[in-house]
Design an enzyme around this catalytic site. Structure first.
Site, PDB file in Angstrom:
ATOM      1  N   ARG A   1       0.831  -1.208   0.000  1.00  0.00           N
ATOM      2  CA  ARG A   1       0.000   0.000   0.000  1.00  0.00           C
ATOM      3  C   ARG A   1       0.861   1.252   0.000  1.00  0.00           C
ATOM      4  O   ARG A   1       0.504   2.253  -0.635  1.00  0.00           O
ATOM      5  CB  ARG A   1      -0.976  -0.005   1.184  1.00  0.00           C
ATOM      6  CG  ARG A   1      -2.030   1.085   1.070  1.00  0.00           C
ATOM      7  CD  ARG A   1      -3.331   0.696   1.699  1.00  0.00           C
ATOM      8  NE  ARG A   1      -4.023  -0.360   0.993  1.00  0.00           N
ATOM      9  CZ  ARG A   1      -4.796  -0.195  -0.079  1.00  0.00           C
ATOM     10  NH1 ARG A   1      -4.980   1.006  -0.593  1.00  0.00           N
ATOM     11  NH2 ARG A   1      -5.397  -1.213  -0.631  1.00  0.00           N
TER      12      ARG A   1
ATOM     13  N   HIS B   1       2.251   1.534  -3.515  1.00  0.00           N
ATOM     14  CA  HIS B   1       1.149   1.941  -4.385  1.00  0.00           C
ATOM     15  C   HIS B   1       0.825   3.420  -4.223  1.00  0.00           C
ATOM     16  O   HIS B   1       0.597   4.135  -5.209  1.00  0.00           O
ATOM     17  CB  HIS B   1      -0.085   1.091  -4.059  1.00  0.00           C
ATOM     18  CG  HIS B   1      -1.309   1.474  -4.808  1.00  0.00           C
ATOM     19  ND1 HIS B   1      -2.285   2.290  -4.268  1.00  0.00           N
ATOM     20  CD2 HIS B   1      -1.740   1.164  -6.060  1.00  0.00           C
ATOM     21  CE1 HIS B   1      -3.252   2.464  -5.150  1.00  0.00           C
ATOM     22  NE2 HIS B   1      -2.951   1.796  -6.231  1.00  0.00           N
TER      23      HIS B   1
END
Length: 200
Positions: free
Chosen positions: A35, A38
């Site tokens: 995450r 990302h």
């Protein structure tokens, strides 16, 4: 309620995983790494982050048991959309030897006490101030950004022995700090064992 993942996010993760193999990582470590990478479109975070799976497991349990979440600035709070947060930056004032961000940490600690999850993505001085308090945090996500004090404050966090997510370089920021917290929020809670499993 299950989180609905947008097709663009699904495709983004697919492309990221084609370039970054995270399959060897334990579940929560992998969730945080992916995450954060990302959120920043920066594969280097995979080697830059400092994570510990047992620490993340305990923090995940505390978060889902309702531990307060405190952020240093409103930009971090804005990135955490599935949980109420405490941010006292609007109430804080700077003074001799005290930045506004550090004062906000003091005010937040007075409000929430021990056992909170702290998410610091902007100001190294906020992280430095937290380390002076008897906050006994469930987790400190310490990812402040900058060329002055960021590396040093994150090194001090790791040296403190507090349960932490940090990184080694000057990189960081509100988006990656909130992403690390969101990884724990979005990760499913393990089901309780059935009575038959407990007695077997």
């Amino acid at each position: 309620m299950n989180r609905v993942v947008h097709p663009i996010e699904e495709e983004s993760y697919r492309r990221m995983r084609a370039r970054l193999d995270t399959s060897h990582l334990p579940p929560l470590t992998r969730a945080v790494v992916e995450r954060v990478v990302h959120s920043a479109a920066d594969l280097d975070y995979a080697a830059d982050l400092v994570l510990d799976e047992p620490v993340l497991e305990r923090a995940h349990a505390a978060l889902h048991a309702g531990a307060p979440v405190v952020t240093d600035v409103e930009m971090v709070a804005a990135g955490i959309t599935r949980r109420e947060t405490v941010c006292r930056i609007r109430d804080a004032r700077s003074g001799p030897g005290l930045t506004r961000s550090a004062h906000a940490v003091r005010l937040a600690y007075e409000q929430v006490g021990a056992g909170a999850i702290w998410v610091i993505g902007n100001a190294p001085t906020a992280l430095e101030e937290l380390l002076t308090l008897d906050a006994r945090p469930a987790l400190v996500i310490g990812l402040p950004v900058g060329f002055v004090g960021a590396v040093e404050s994150k090194a001090a966090l790791r040296a403190s022995g507090l349960p932490a997510v940090s990184n080694v370089s000057e990189k960081g920021g509100s988006a990656v700090a909130s992403a690390a917290l969101n990884a724990l929020l979005y990760h499913p809670v393990p089901p309780f064992p059935s009575s038959s499993e407990e007695t077997s």
